[in-house]
Write a protein that holds these residues in place. Structure first.
Motif, mmCIF file in Angstrom:
data_model
loop_
_atom_site.group_PDB
_atom_site.id
_atom_site.type_symbol
_atom_site.label_atom_id
_atom_site.label_comp_id
_atom_site.label_asym_id
_atom_site.label_seq_id
_atom_site.Cartn_x
_atom_site.Cartn_y
_atom_site.Cartn_z
ATOM 1 N N ILE A 35 -21.220 16.569 21.483
ATOM 2 C CA ILE A 35 -20.135 16.648 20.510
ATOM 3 C C ILE A 35 -19.116 17.661 21.008
ATOM 4 O O ILE A 35 -19.426 18.847 21.138
ATOM 5 C CB ILE A 35 -20.654 17.065 19.118
ATOM 6 N N ASP A 36 -17.925 17.180 21.295
ATOM 7 C CA ASP A 36 -16.831 18.060 21.691
ATOM 8 C C ASP A 36 -16.146 18.493 20.398
ATOM 9 O O ASP A 36 -15.268 17.797 19.877
ATOM 10 C CB ASP A 36 -15.863 17.327 22.625
ATOM 11 N N VAL A 37 -16.576 19.622 19.877
ATOM 12 C CA VAL A 37 -16.086 20.089 18.579
ATOM 13 C C VAL A 37 -14.589 20.375 18.636
ATOM 14 O O VAL A 37 -13.850 20.008 17.714
ATOM 15 C CB VAL A 37 -16.877 21.331 18.112
ATOM 16 N N ALA A 38 -14.141 21.025 19.709
ATOM 17 C CA ALA A 38 -12.716 21.359 19.826
ATOM 18 C C ALA A 38 -11.850 20.100 19.793
ATOM 19 O O ALA A 38 -10.843 20.045 19.076
ATOM 20 C CB ALA A 38 -12.459 22.163 21.099
ATOM 21 N N ALA A 39 -12.234 19.082 20.544
ATOM 22 C CA ALA A 39 -11.459 17.837 20.572
ATOM 23 C C ALA A 39 -11.503 17.131 19.220
ATOM 24 O O ALA A 39 -10.492 16.576 18.764
ATOM 25 C CB ALA A 39 -11.980 16.912 21.669
ATOM 26 N N LEU A 45 -8.139 17.108 12.471
ATOM 27 C CA LEU A 45 -7.514 18.082 11.583
ATOM 28 C C LEU A 45 -6.261 18.728 12.150
ATOM 29 O O LEU A 45 -5.603 19.500 11.463
ATOM 30 C CB LEU A 45 -8.514 19.193 11.230
ATOM 31 N N GLY A 46 -5.968 18.454 13.426
ATOM 32 C CA GLY A 46 -4.833 19.092 14.066
ATOM 33 C C GLY A 46 -5.056 20.570 14.334
ATOM 34 O O GLY A 46 -4.103 21.318 14.557
ATOM 35 N N GLN A 47 -6.299 21.008 14.303
ATOM 36 C CA GLN A 47 -6.651 22.414 14.491
ATOM 37 C C GLN A 47 -7.059 22.701 15.936
ATOM 38 O O GLN A 47 -7.805 21.928 16.529
ATOM 39 C CB GLN A 47 -7.817 22.804 13.572
ATOM 40 N N ASP A 48 -6.577 23.808 16.462
ATOM 41 C CA ASP A 48 -6.965 24.245 17.807
ATOM 42 C C ASP A 48 -8.069 25.281 17.714
ATOM 43 O O ASP A 48 -8.098 26.093 16.784
ATOM 44 C CB ASP A 48 -5.763 24.869 18.532
ATOM 45 N N MET A 49 -8.948 25.257 18.671
ATOM 46 C CA MET A 49 -9.980 26.281 18.804
ATOM 47 C C MET A 49 -10.398 26.345 20.265
ATOM 48 O O MET A 49 -9.998 25.502 21.069
ATOM 49 C CB MET A 49 -11.183 25.993 17.899
ATOM 50 N N GLU A 50 -11.202 27.346 20.588
ATOM 51 C CA GLU A 50 -11.690 27.476 21.961
ATOM 52 C C GLU A 50 -12.562 26.273 22.323
ATOM 53 O O GLU A 50 -13.030 25.554 21.438
ATOM 54 C CB GLU A 50 -12.495 28.784 22.116
ATOM 55 N N ASP A 51 -12.764 26.066 23.632
ATOM 56 C CA ASP A 51 -13.686 25.015 24.069
ATOM 57 C C ASP A 51 -15.019 25.237 23.362
ATOM 58 O O ASP A 51 -15.543 26.358 23.315
ATOM 59 C CB ASP A 51 -13.898 25.092 25.587
#
Length: 130
Positions: A35-39, A45-51
């Motif tokens: 699961i690529d949580v960041a992607a 949600l249009g939300q950015d986070m770290e890898d």
């Protein structure tokens, strides 16, 4: 009670993910899910986070032993391993298999949890070597 086993490494995310896959394979774990949580958060949600990647690792002989003791233990399988960006390096975290025994109270699971823990510890330790 801590429920994770964690190492911090100074390699980039992609290099660490490859090393984690190799280290887990050397300990008899295959990757069943990823699961690529960041992607996902970006797409949904249009939300950015770290890898941030969750790998569902499974060691079939250990999973079989646990399921022979308690069919419901499948709710706690596979062993989740998180690889996530952290500033200059990467964090690798594995769910502590001892949580199976602590959570269920089934002492019969202790030998399975201990072996899984030894294997996960070996995989995590391998990530610290250059």
């Amino acid at each position: 009670m801590r429920y994770d086993r964690t190492v911090h490494v100074r390699t980039d995310f992609a290099t660490t993910v490859a090393a984690v896959r190799k280290a887990l394979a050397e300990q008899g774990f295959g990757i069943l899910t990823e699961i690529d949580v960041a992607a996902t958060l970006k797409a949904k949600l249009g939300q950015d986070m770290e890898d941030y990647l969750i790998l569902g690792a499974c060691n079939p002989p250990l999973a079989h032993r646990a399921l022979e003791i308690d069919r419901t233990i499948g709710l706690l399988l596979p062993c989740n391993v998180v690889v996530r960006g952290d500033g200059e390096g990467t964090v690798v975290q594995a769910l502590d298999p001892d949580t199976m025994t602590a959570f269920t109270g089934l002492e019969a699971l202790r030998p399975v949890a201990e072996e899984a823990g030894r294997r996960l510890d070996a995989a995590l330790e391998a990530l610290k070597r250059p």
